[in-house]
Design an enzyme around this catalytic site. Structure first.
Site, PDB file in Angstrom:
ATOM      1  N   SER A 136     -10.381   0.112   6.946  1.00  0.00           N
ATOM      2  CA  SER A 136      -9.762   0.126   5.615  1.00  0.00           C
ATOM      3  C   SER A 136      -9.104  -1.166   5.162  1.00  0.00           C
ATOM      4  O   SER A 136      -8.693  -1.266   4.012  1.00  0.00           O
ATOM      5  CB  SER A 136      -8.732   1.241   5.537  1.00  0.00           C
ATOM      6  OG  SER A 136      -9.398   2.450   5.323  1.00  0.00           O
TER       7      SER A 136
ATOM      8  N   SER B 181      -9.905   2.323   2.716  1.00  0.00           N
ATOM      9  CA  SER B 181      -8.964   2.996   1.851  1.00  0.00           C
ATOM     10  C   SER B 181      -7.981   2.061   1.137  1.00  0.00           C
ATOM     11  O   SER B 181      -7.310   2.507   0.207  1.00  0.00           O
ATOM     12  CB  SER B 181      -8.169   4.018   2.669  1.00  0.00           C
ATOM     13  OG  SER B 181      -7.344   3.354   3.609  1.00  0.00           O
TER      14      SER B 181
ATOM     15  N   LYS C 108       0.848  -1.196   0.000  1.00  0.00           N
ATOM     16  CA  LYS C 108       0.000   0.000   0.000  1.00  0.00           C
ATOM     17  C   LYS C 108       0.883   1.245   0.000  1.00  0.00           C
ATOM     18  O   LYS C 108       1.906   1.273   0.705  1.00  0.00           O
ATOM     19  CB  LYS C 108      -0.919  -0.031   1.231  1.00  0.00           C
ATOM     20  CG  LYS C 108      -1.934   1.093   1.284  1.00  0.00           C
ATOM     21  CD  LYS C 108      -2.897   0.945   2.466  1.00  0.00           C
ATOM     22  CE  LYS C 108      -3.916   2.070   2.500  1.00  0.00           C
ATOM     23  NZ  LYS C 108      -4.892   1.927   3.609  1.00  0.00           N
TER      24      LYS C 108
HETATM   25  N1  GLN Z   1     -13.446   4.752   5.824  1.00  0.00           N
HETATM   26  C1  GLN Z   1     -12.875   5.212   7.037  1.00  0.00           C
HETATM   27  C2  GLN Z   1     -12.476   6.652   6.905  1.00  0.00           C
HETATM   28  O1  GLN Z   1     -12.706   7.207   5.910  1.00  0.00           O
HETATM   29  C3  GLN Z   1     -11.718   4.356   7.447  1.00  0.00           C
HETATM   30  C4  GLN Z   1     -10.468   4.649   6.754  1.00  0.00           C
HETATM   31  C5  GLN Z   1      -9.329   3.813   7.222  1.00  0.00           C
HETATM   32  O2  GLN Z   1      -9.509   2.817   7.931  1.00  0.00           O
HETATM   33  N2  GLN Z   1      -8.133   4.245   6.875  1.00  0.00           N
HETATM   34  O3  GLN Z   1     -11.930   7.242   7.791  1.00  0.00           O
END
Ligand code: GLN
Length: 493
Positions: free
Chosen positions: A184, A160, A80
């Site tokens: 995410s 994400s 990532k």
């Molecule tokens: N979807 C969540 C957010 O937008 C989680 C994102 C994440 O876990 N990095 O914050």
């Protein structure tokens, strides 16, 4: 040679050790597939072909002598774009990082290289990991390899870690690193039909991970099977003095939990997760999961987590608050891109940040700054922290009665681009089942369990006690066994 790319990580590692094929062969097979597919899928934002082949060659030398062969020797992985990789551009998919090329390696990736893994490249994500669809990436979103039956609409791979999910689901790597601040790892895993686990807070070092919300961020893997996820996590986790919140505990051999019976385990089903408006198919999936675990010898216990309804609002205060502090470092002076303010330092800061950050990141920084400001701190930030404590206490009370909890991973299957991006609250609702584990620092795994009537994968989540990833892996493997999930996306790319 393309069949090499369909292997699981565990089988590939065994095949490499048995010299059925070389690291160079499997690495080249992935690079060829990435060349062909990435223009359609947009999973990779950087492909490190030369580096991959050099790492493969080094692995092949070790494999040939059989000496100091690592746990992942010769296995090609995707990373990532949130993990700093020495000499390889790392931008967290934000314009503000420009062409930033770290002079150092994150602990998590270093751990993988120490065990002989090969890096194929950097994977797409939401800008600074803020989002649930990758629509905020500076490079444009990846495409979920799955599509609804009879439809050509491009679906999000979640976020994400959407690039990591896409790459694993479409055989562009054996497994990938990901990170989870509010879901995410688990939500993208569910959206593409693969396994993902977030360990207990502190198990994986945050050193060299681009920070979003430091008290919630944890690294973890996305992989094709529960066993592969266990193998990846074993290597990724370590005690690390360079992260002050790192747990100084030995890392268990989680691969050994796979296949252990769940007989006699008590599995909690939290009633508050039965949210209004949840589609029937999610409800059905959950009941099916309960039935599978009962059949495998577990006892199902109804439990209550009464503060669940406050989790999402608390998360969307705590996470932006920490982000506003963490992202203050991007001022155009030390990292990445700079937009000149015509001689005025303040104007340079302002122009750089206004140009470099996308709309969602700016929204979070504004919210975060607001909830931390004098006069609002007590009303918002402090109250959210109190809610966080209540949520942890709810889990502690539930875990006096049960060994693990079973819930759906997401309130729906993958959605199409544009379907939710116009309404931030609608997008945030995606995280309803996942943020609680981050707020309480608990381990949680998502395992693919079924396809819905539109032909899209759905995931079940198992939340464990702090430090009990083993329960997640045991129960996750039991679900994997019972579900026999072997659906594959129809190749359109
Ligand atoms: N979807 C969540 C957010 O937008 C989680 C994102 C994440 O876990 N990095 O914050």
């Amino acid at each position: 040679m393309t069949d090499l790319i369909n292997l699981t990580l565990s089988d590939a590692v065994d095949g490499l050790k048995a010299k059925q094929f070389s690291s160079k062969e499997i690495t080249q097979a992935f690079l060829t597939e990435i060349d062909r597919s990435n223009p359609h899928l947009n999973a990779y934002v950087v492909v490190t072909a030369d580096k991959a082949l050099a790492m493969a060659e080094a692995a092949d030398k070790k494999l040939a002598t059989g000496k100091s062969v690592g746990k992942l020797e010769g296995a090609p992985l995707g990373i990532k774009d949130l993990f700093c990789t020495e000499g390889v551009r790392t931008t967290a998919c934000s314009n503000i990082l420009g062409e930033f090329t770290p002079p150092y390696e994150s602990t998590v990736t270093q751990n993988l290289w120490n065990e002989g893994a090969v890096m194929l490249g950097k994977l797409n994500m939401d800008e600074f990991a803020m989002g649930s669809s990758n629509e905020t990436s500076r490079f444009g979103p990846p495409s979920n390899p799955w599509r609804r039956k009879g439809s050509n609409a491009a679906l999000t791979a979640g976020g994400s870690s959407g690039g990591s999910a896409t790459a694993v689901a479409s055989d562009l790597c054996l497994a990938a690193t990901a990170s989870d601040t509010g879901g995410s790892i688990r939500q993208p895993a569910a959206f593409v039909g693969v396994t993902g686990i977030k360990p207990t807070y502190g198990r994986a070092s945050r050193y060299g991970m681009v920070a979003f919300a430091s008290s919630l961020d944890q690294a973890g893997p996305l992989a094709k099977t529960v066993k592969d996820a266990a193998l990846m996590l074993e290597v990724m986790c370590s005690a690390d003095d360079r992260d002050s919140t790192s747990l100084h505990l030995p890392v268990p051999q989680w691969t050994k939990s796979i296949g252990k019976s769940v007989k006699g385990m008590k599995i909690g089903v939290p009633k508050e997760y039965r949210v209004a408006g949840m589609p029937d198919e999610i409800e059905k999936l959950w009941s099916q999961g309960i039935a599978w675990l009962k059949a495998a010898g577990a006892t199902i216990v109804d439990v209550s987590l009464p503060h669940t309804k406050y989790a999402l609002p608390a998360y969307y205060i705590v996470a932006p608050a920490e982000a506003s502090s963490n992202l203050a470092r991007y001022d155009g002076m030390r990292y990445g891109a700079r937009v000149s303010g015509g001689g005025s330092l303040t104007d340079t800061y302002e122009q750089t940040r206004a140009t470099g950050f996308g709309a969602e990141v700016q929204r979070r920084l504004l919210i975060g700054t607001y909830v931390l400001s004098a006069g609002y701190y007590d009303a918002y930030y402090l109250r959210a922290q109190k809610v966080r404590t209540r949520i942890l206490q709810d889990f502690e009370a539930a875990f006096e009665k049960v060994d693990a909890l079973l819930t759906p991973t997401t309130p729906s299957a993958a959605f199409a681009y544009g379907e939710k991006s116009g309404d931030p609250v609608e997008m945030y609702l995606n995280d309803i089942f996942t943020v609680t584990a981050n707020l309480a620092g608990l381990p949680a795994i998502s395992v693919p369990a079924a396809v819905d009537s539109q032909g899209l994968p759905l995931g079940l989540q198992v939340i464990g006690k702090a430090l009990d990833e083993e329960a997640c892996f045991k129960v996750g493997a039991a679900i994997e066994d019972a579900a026999g999930f072997n659906a594959r996306p129809e190749r359109w790319w």
